[in-house]
Design a protein around this motif. Structure first.
Motif: not given
Ligand code: GDP
Ligand code: IMO
Ligand code: MG
Length: 433
Positions: A161-171, A181-183
């Motif tokens: 879940l954290v990965r999905i969020h960080v990847e989306q918001n990193n876009k 941000l570093s996942l």
């Protein structure tokens, strides 16, 4: 058993926590229902000063169950910091503090985006507290948010879940040319607090229902204020949640039938922190006097609050929206000792008199206050125990507000401490509890 709702009638910082603290002995449960770490709620008791941001301020009483409701957006790291301070100060929390599994998580990317919108994206800055509130609620309503329930998952699913969020918001960060941000770092920070926070997380809608069925009396602690409400406030210079009474239902799962008391908290003057229209703002000497006497510096950000006279047009509007059954008027001491006090009874715009609160920002920006002036009263004369003992001019001021707002002023606060409160018995009795 019915509930009491405390809502700010102005632009926040009205002294909501002081009133919650004062009434808490007559309640068993305290629930925050909206907002997050943007709130700064101060309680002053025999043990000193306590500043709350996400934990409901009524928790200081050992008999009380505290709940961070589903309508909140929660920064889990800031929650743990706040908790640590309370525990260090001897407040026993075990088993009586709960976080809703349906509340949303404020992620580190939300704070970065909040500050970025303020400095680089918006035409005019709102003066956000920078706590990530707007972006966290955006993700919630965009159905991309992460709920606190994520901490109940095993480490692998939490990581996902954290990965999905960080990847989306990193876009988004990439789009705005910000470093991503570093996942790895975010995921390990989340993994590290999982065990510390997970035992607070429960289905609070269910717990609240059970407490209600057991006849427990519930206090709903509003944050921010009506004029900062996402729908009814001075949009876009607002926060991102429903700060009015309606938010107390959606933010907890209670029903309208459960609420029998709605207390509007109003300062004896007006303050606003952050940007946006403020017709009665005083930028000169009187404004500075109010700021210094009222110690008007933000509990969350330390920013100086803008100060001005009481605004009846705005306050009537907030009474109407919330249907307050009573009012608590705070900080009477701050305007005591002035030669005269003013109340804004209408706005004037290009020669036209307005008595309704304008929805259009372009109109609001042009509004000039129309004042009624009343004679002042002595600073020390308010150190009394009952309304009848207050000086005549102070009573006149309060009665005028009461008459124009059409709601009984049941509590008058004359200082930050618990004891500095005048209760008008006729208006408020505890026999319903
Ligand atoms: P909240 O966000 O509505 O809970 O209010 P804040 O805690 O942000 O700001 C209110 C400030 O005024 C706090 O520092 C309180 O301790 C203080 N306060 C509350 N009531 C009174 C009062 O009647 N007189 C004075 N002088 N201070 C008060
Ligand atoms: P309490 O609960 C006063 C203001 C901010 C800004 C606007 C949006 O202590 O009364 P946000 O960070 O929510 O996106 O900021 O709302 N604001 C408050 N002003 N009291 C508060 O909370 C506030 N919470 C947010 O200054 O203008
Ligand atoms: Mg505050």
């Amino acid at each position: 058993m019915p509930a009491t709702v405390i809502v700010g009638g102005q632009w926040g910082d009205e002294g909501k926590a002081k009133v919650v603290d004062y009434l808490m002995p007559h309640h068993d449960v305290v629930i925050r229902f909206q907002g997050g770490a943007n709130a700064g709620h101060t309680v002053v008791n025999d043990d000193g000063r306590f500043a709350f941001h996400q934990i409901p301020s009524g928790i200081l009483y050992p008999h009380v169950t505290g709940i961070l409701g589903n309508g909140m957006v929660i920064d889990p790291f800031a929650f743990l910091d706040e908790l640590k301070v309370l525990i260090e100060r001897g407040i026993e929390i075990d088993g009586r503090l709960f976080i809703s599994s349906a509340a949303h998580v404020v992620m580190p990317t939300h704070r970065i985006l909040d500050n970025l919108y303020e400095t680089d994206i918006r035409e005019e800055s709102i003066g956000s507290t920078g706590k990530g509130i707007g972006p966290a609620y955006s993700d919630k309503y965009d159905r991309r948010g992460m709920r606190m329930a994520a901490f109940l998952l095993d480490k692998e699913n939490l990581f996902n879940l954290v990965r999905i969020h960080v990847e989306q918001n990193n876009k988004f960060l990439e789009y705005f040319k910000m470093p991503p941000l570093s996942l790895k770092k975010v995921a390990s920070d989340f993994a590290n607090i999982k065990d510390l926070i997970s035992h607070f997380i429960v289905d609070t809608q269910d717990i609240i229902y059970e407490l209600k069925m057991k006849g427990k009396r519930i206090m709903l602690e509003g944050a921010q204020g009506t004029l900062l409400d996402i729908d009814h406030g001075t949009y876009p210079f607002v926060t991102s949640s429903s700060c009015c009474v309606g938010g107390a239902l959606t933010g907890t799962g209670l029903s309208p039938k459960d609420i029998d008391r709605t207390i509007g908290i109003y300062k004896s003057y007006t303050t606003r922190v952050g940007n946006g229209p403020f017709p009665t703002e005083l930028t000169g000497e009187v404004g500075t006097t109010l700021r210094e006497r009222g110690k008007e510096y933000g509990t969350t950000t330390g920013r100086p609050r803008r100060c001005g006279w009481f605004d009846l047009v705005a306050s009537k509007y907030s009474v109407r929206l919330n249907g307050f059954s009573e009012i608590a008027l705070t900080k009477l001491d701050v305007i005591s000792g002035l030669p005269a006090v003013k109340i804004c009874t209408a706005y004037s715009m290009n020669g036209e008199t307005l008595t309704r609160f304008p929805q259009e920002l372009s109109v609001f920006h042009k509004c000039e206050p129309v004042y009624e002036e009343l004679p002042g009263w002595g600073e020390d004369e308010i150190r009394v125990d009952s309304f009848d003992e207050l000086p005549k001019n102070a009573r006149r001021y309060i009665e005028l507000l009461e008459e124009r707002l059409g709601v009984k002023i049941s509590f008058i606060s004359t200082g930050p401490a618990r004891g500095e409160t005048i209760v008008r018995e006729a208006a408020y009795s505890f026999d319903k509890q």
